[in-house]
Scaffold this active site. Structure first.
Site, short mmCIF file in Angstrom:
data_model
loop_
_atom_site.label_atom_id
_atom_site.label_comp_id
_atom_site.label_asym_id
_atom_site.label_seq_id
_atom_site.Cartn_x
_atom_site.Cartn_y
_atom_site.Cartn_z
N GLU A 1 0.93 -1.32 0.19
CA GLU A 1 0.03 -0.11 -0.07
C GLU A 1 0.67 1.32 -0.23
O GLU A 1 0.78 2.10 -0.71
CB GLU A 1 -0.92 0.08 1.29
CG GLU A 1 -1.76 1.28 1.57
CD GLU A 1 -2.44 1.41 2.66
OE1 GLU A 1 -3.32 2.11 2.77
OE2 GLU A 1 -2.11 0.52 3.63
N HIS A 2 1.88 1.14 0.91
CA HIS A 2 2.48 2.38 1.04
C HIS A 2 3.95 1.96 0.93
O HIS A 2 4.64 1.19 1.19
CB HIS A 2 2.76 2.98 2.39
CG HIS A 2 1.18 3.51 2.91
ND1 HIS A 2 0.67 2.65 3.66
CD2 HIS A 2 0.49 4.49 2.49
CE1 HIS A 2 -0.36 3.12 4.13
NE2 HIS A 2 -0.72 4.37 3.57
N ASP B 1 -0.76 10.08 4.98
CA ASP B 1 -1.75 9.86 5.73
C ASP B 1 -2.68 10.92 6.31
O ASP B 1 -3.92 10.96 6.35
CB ASP B 1 -1.34 9.18 7.02
CG ASP B 1 -1.05 7.64 6.67
OD1 ASP B 1 -1.27 7.17 5.68
OD2 ASP B 1 -0.40 7.11 7.74
N HIS C 1 -30.00 -7.10 -35.21
CA HIS C 1 -28.81 -6.00 -35.12
C HIS C 1 -28.83 -5.30 -36.44
O HIS C 1 -28.86 -4.10 -36.70
CB HIS C 1 -27.85 -6.42 -34.44
CG HIS C 1 -27.28 -6.70 -32.97
ND1 HIS C 1 -28.18 -7.69 -32.36
CD2 HIS C 1 -26.63 -6.32 -32.25
CE1 HIS C 1 -27.73 -7.75 -31.29
NE2 HIS C 1 -26.72 -6.86 -31.07
#
Length: 464
Positions: A347-348, A381, A441
């Site tokens: 994460e960090h 943070d 279509h």
């Protein structure tokens, strides 16, 4: 180069299992795991227990609504007020308890976060292009219409999480922002309430954990469900978001905090140990990893961690995380350090080397980078302006963190303004639909070839 050597010696260092190794006839091993955390099998068992518990609680909330939420709030927080939603007067009363200095600091942090979020928003533009004469394609960035922002407040009141979610959603233009945080010592946490209100929350609830995210996503008799859930949380909150994904949108899987230090001998052990333990104090299951090419720095950091744990007031939490989830990995080269870091996808990632910008240019899997010894994860943070809600559990391989763009949906559109363009595109569309066997279509295209192009295309056939 990242595989372990065949011959290993294991030593008990008092810090969990430490693995030393060298292939006697093959030269030095590439990667040395000086300290390892809890085995992956044990972590998987923990995840399975959390998964089952969350599934049961969410089912109860969906079935019993407010009654289930009230029972859970009593069980986990011992808090059951007449209403979990704060009134305007209750919000004002809570904010009056916040000191002038704290309010100024909250305002400063929100100014930094708002400024960066506004710059990010400005980078996202609506577009319209004419791709062929008379054919216009475009997209619009439209805010999600309602968002539930969870702000953790169990072991530590995460005031900053209100800035990161509520304020960023407000910059994105979300018209309904609701925010929820658990009570602290039996009451709304004043600074969290202040941050929510100043950040732009339209509804503020005093609810924690699974009951908060479950109520916001599923709805109850008194809480209208939202379209999207955001915000960090413990393993239970992260798992609840995972199980609710699809029913509502989520920002990302933001579970227990993870941190990694990539360092060489340009920094010292005190700095590395301080940054590792600064994040390990988050909870009992917060991975903290040192990746270095210096065995000297690795050993000195292990010793420094022991020293700091003897004086750190939050050592009970940090010690448990370091014991069970701490790792020290020694590599032979910067390339190996990068490879290991991208594989872990923490994460960090704090980079403190003689080539920080090289890591910025080369790394591809992480939550956020913190480059150089002058900054640190705590800045991110709390105050510097980047968002702290970031991917965990290797989710950095496929997503970045929370940002203003997460609250925006990019929707495309098209228009045709001439008969010639309608007939020309229609003929291509007709043939390509028939190529795949989609006659219905093809007829959508054919009817336009007939009407705008004046061509008699047989029903169910491809246009010429």
């Amino acid at each position: 180069p990242c595989s372990a050597a065949k011959d290993r010696q294991t030593l008990d260092t008092g810090r969990g299992r430490a693995t030393y190794g060298a292939a006697k006839s093959e030269g030095p091993m590439a990667i040395l795991h000086l300290k390892q955390g809890k085995p992956q099998s044990e972590r998987a068992e923990d995840d399975a227990k959390v998964r089952a518990s969350v599934e049961s609680i969410l089912a109860d909330i969906e079935t019993r609504g407010d009654a289930a939420v009230r029972d859970l709030a009593q069980k986990f927080d011992g808090y059951t007020p007449p209403s979990f939603r704060l009134t305007a007067s209750e919000i004002e009363a809570a904010m009056q308890k916040v000191s002038t200095r704290d309010m100024e600091d909250i305002a400063f942090a929100q100014t930094q976060i708002r400024s960066f979020a506004q710059a990010q928003r400005a980078s996202m533009t609506d577009i319209e292009v004419e791709t062929l004469p008379g054919v216009f394609l475009g997209h619009k960035n439209i805010p999600v219409q309602s968002v539930g922002c969870y702000v953790p407040g169990g072991k530590f009141p995460m005031v900053a999480s209100a800035h990161m979610s509520v304020l960023t959603a407000s910059v994105a233009g979300v018209p309904r922002i609701i925010a929820s945080a658990p009570p602290v010592k039996g009451a709304p946490h004043p600074a969290i309430v202040a941050a929510m209100q100043k950040g732009g929350a339209h509804e503020i609830y005093v609810l924690g954990g699974i009951q908060a995210v479950g109520a916001m996503a599923l709805g109850t008799e008194t809480i209208e469900p939202v379209h999207m859930l955001v915000g960090p949380g413990n393993a239970f909150v992260a798992e609840a978001k995972r199980q609710l994904f699809g029913r509502v949108g989520i920002d990302l899987f933001a579970g227990p905090t993870e941190t990694m230090i990539i360092a060489d001998e340009t920094v010292d052990a005190e700095l590395c140990a301080t940054d590792l333990l600064g994040q390990a104090e988050h909870g009992y299951n917060s991975p903290a990893v040192l990746v270095t090419n210096s065995a000297k720095l690795a050993h000195e950091t292990l010793a420094e961690i022991d020293r700091i744990l003897d004086i750190l007031p939050t050592a009970e939490t940090a010690r448990a995380s370091w014991r069970d989830y701490g790792e020290v990995i020694v590599c032979d080269s910067y390339d190996e350090m990068r490879t290991v870091a991208d594989d872990i996808a923490s994460e960090h990632v704090q980079v403190m080397t003689d080539r920080d910008d090289w890591f910025l240019s080369q790394m591809h899997s992480y939550g956020a980078l913190f480059l150089g010894a002058r900054t640190n994860v705590a800045n991110g943070d709390k105050v510097i302006g980047t968002n702290h809600t970031l991917p965990t559990k290797k989710a950095g391989r496929y997503t970045g963190g929370l940002w203003v763009g997460k609250f925006l949906k990019t929707h495309s559109y098209q228009r045709i303004t001439t008969d010639e363009a309608a007939a020309s595109i229609g003929a291509y569309g007709s043939r390509l639909c028939m190529l795949e066997g989609f006659v219905g279509h093809a007829e959508q295209c054919n009817i336009r070839v007939r009407r705008y192009g004046g061509k008699n295309v047989p029903y169910g056939a491809a246009a010429e």
